[in-house]
Design an enzyme around this catalytic site. Structure first.
Site, PDB file in Angstrom:
ATOM      1  N   LYS A   1       0.862  -1.189   0.000  1.00 16.85           N
ATOM      2  CA  LYS A   1       0.000   0.000   0.000  1.00 16.85           C
ATOM      3  C   LYS A   1       0.893   1.233   0.000  1.00 16.85           C
ATOM      4  O   LYS A   1       1.942   1.232   0.662  1.00 16.85           O
ATOM      5  CB  LYS A   1      -0.912   0.018   1.230  1.00 16.85           C
TER       6      LYS A   1
ATOM      7  N   GLU B   1      -9.276   7.609   3.897  1.00 15.26           N
ATOM      8  CA  GLU B   1      -9.152   7.886   5.339  1.00 15.26           C
ATOM      9  C   GLU B   1      -9.560   9.313   5.677  1.00 15.26           C
ATOM     10  O   GLU B   1      -9.157  10.264   4.986  1.00 15.26           O
ATOM     11  CB  GLU B   1      -7.702   7.647   5.799  1.00 15.26           C
TER      12      GLU B   1
END
Ligand code: KIV
EC number: 2.1.2.11
Length: 293
Positions: A136, A205
């Site tokens: 990621k 996020e």
């Protein structure tokens, strides 16, 4: 057993390896979302150690070795100082401790942003030395060429947009993002660029909810929310946060247990018994064997 990485129960304290089972793959996760619909939401939690991975594995589709381990495990002030070697050590432990979930390892700050070639050198080390399924990385449009470069060369990539903690020094803190129209449009554009570049999933996020919904509707790959929306295609939390290990957690964390209280209570009882000389008791001590007749 079709899984390459198996627990060696002879040399560790691990639970016996459960029934043979095929580990989830990146394409299987990507294909959860079909024509914009994800019938079965993607479940992801962070894991940093083998034992933690063992406990979470059966319940999760993805285990994320997040660079949040900088704060959670090492007591660092942010994820910025986390190194590639730290991520590799913890990534390998989590792979050893799991057999079902696909393991994703975070690329730490400074190991991928300079060029696609730098990213490939770092990410290939992560894949080779941990056995994980994917990496990621944080960042949107600016990282899209790197995401394309890696995926075209055999490295599956999960993107991460919105509040990107490695950019704390640019963002000035950990507040929710996308409150202005311009910022909202930028975040949606970032996610679209990563999707187009070949990311198999994108973490969203700390954004205001309409942005998370807009991204989820706009991109073909699954979105994984944290402080985003229940309408994302999946969710992730930092395991220690949801277990109640810390007194202060972000607003988006739901605390499912109070493990800090359990640990502190057990330590207090142990200390009391050591001071009272009531531990170790008879059951925890070895006595000489009776001589053979
Ligand atoms: O580092 C991490 O744990 C993460 C999750 C919070 C998504 O990136």
């Amino acid at each position: 057993m079709s899984t390459t990485f198996q627990l060696d129960t002879a040399t560790s304290r691990a639970n016996p390896t459960p029934a043979p089972m095929k580990r989830l793959t990146v394409p299987a996760i990507r294909q959860r979302k079909k024509d914009g619909v994800t019938a079965e939401p993607v479940v992801m939690l962070t894991a940093y150690t083998a034992r933690q991975a063992q406990l979470l594995d059966a319940h999760c589709d993805l285990l994320l070795v997040g660079d949040s381990l900088g704060q959670v495990i090492y007591g660092l002030p942010s994820s910025v100082p986390v190194t590639l070697d730290m991520m590799i050590a913890h990534g390998a432990a989590v792979v050893r401790g799991s057999y079902h979930a696909a393991v994703v390892v975070d690329m730490p700050f400074g190991t991928y942003e300079q060029s696609p070639e730098q990213a490939f050198a770092s990410a290939s080390r992560v894949l080779k030395e941990t056995g994980c399924a994917a990496i990621k990385l944080e960042g949107g449009e600016a990282m899209a060429p790197t995401v394309a470069f890696l995926t075209q060369r055999g490295i599956p990539v999960m993107g991460h947009v919105g509040l990107t903690p490695q950019a704390v020094n640019v963002l000035g803190g950990y507040n929710a993002r996308g409150r202005s129209e311009a910022e909202a449009a930028k975040i949606v554009g970032d996610a679209k660029a990563l999707d187009k570049a070949g990311a198999f999933a994108v973490v969203i996020e700390g954004v205001v909810e309409p942005i998370a919904i807009a991204i989820t509707q706009a991109v073909a790959c699954p979105t994984i929310g944290i402080g985003a929306s229940a309408q994302c295609d999946g969710q992730v939390l930092v395991t220690e946060d949801m277990l109640g290990m810390f007194e202060r957690v972000p607003r988006f964390v739901k605390i499912y247990e109070n493990i800090a209280e359990v640990i502190s209570g057990a330590a207090a009882k142990y200390a009391e018994e050591v001071r009272a000389r009531s531990f170790p008791g008879e059951e925890q001590t070895y006595q000489p064997r009776a001589p053979k007749a």
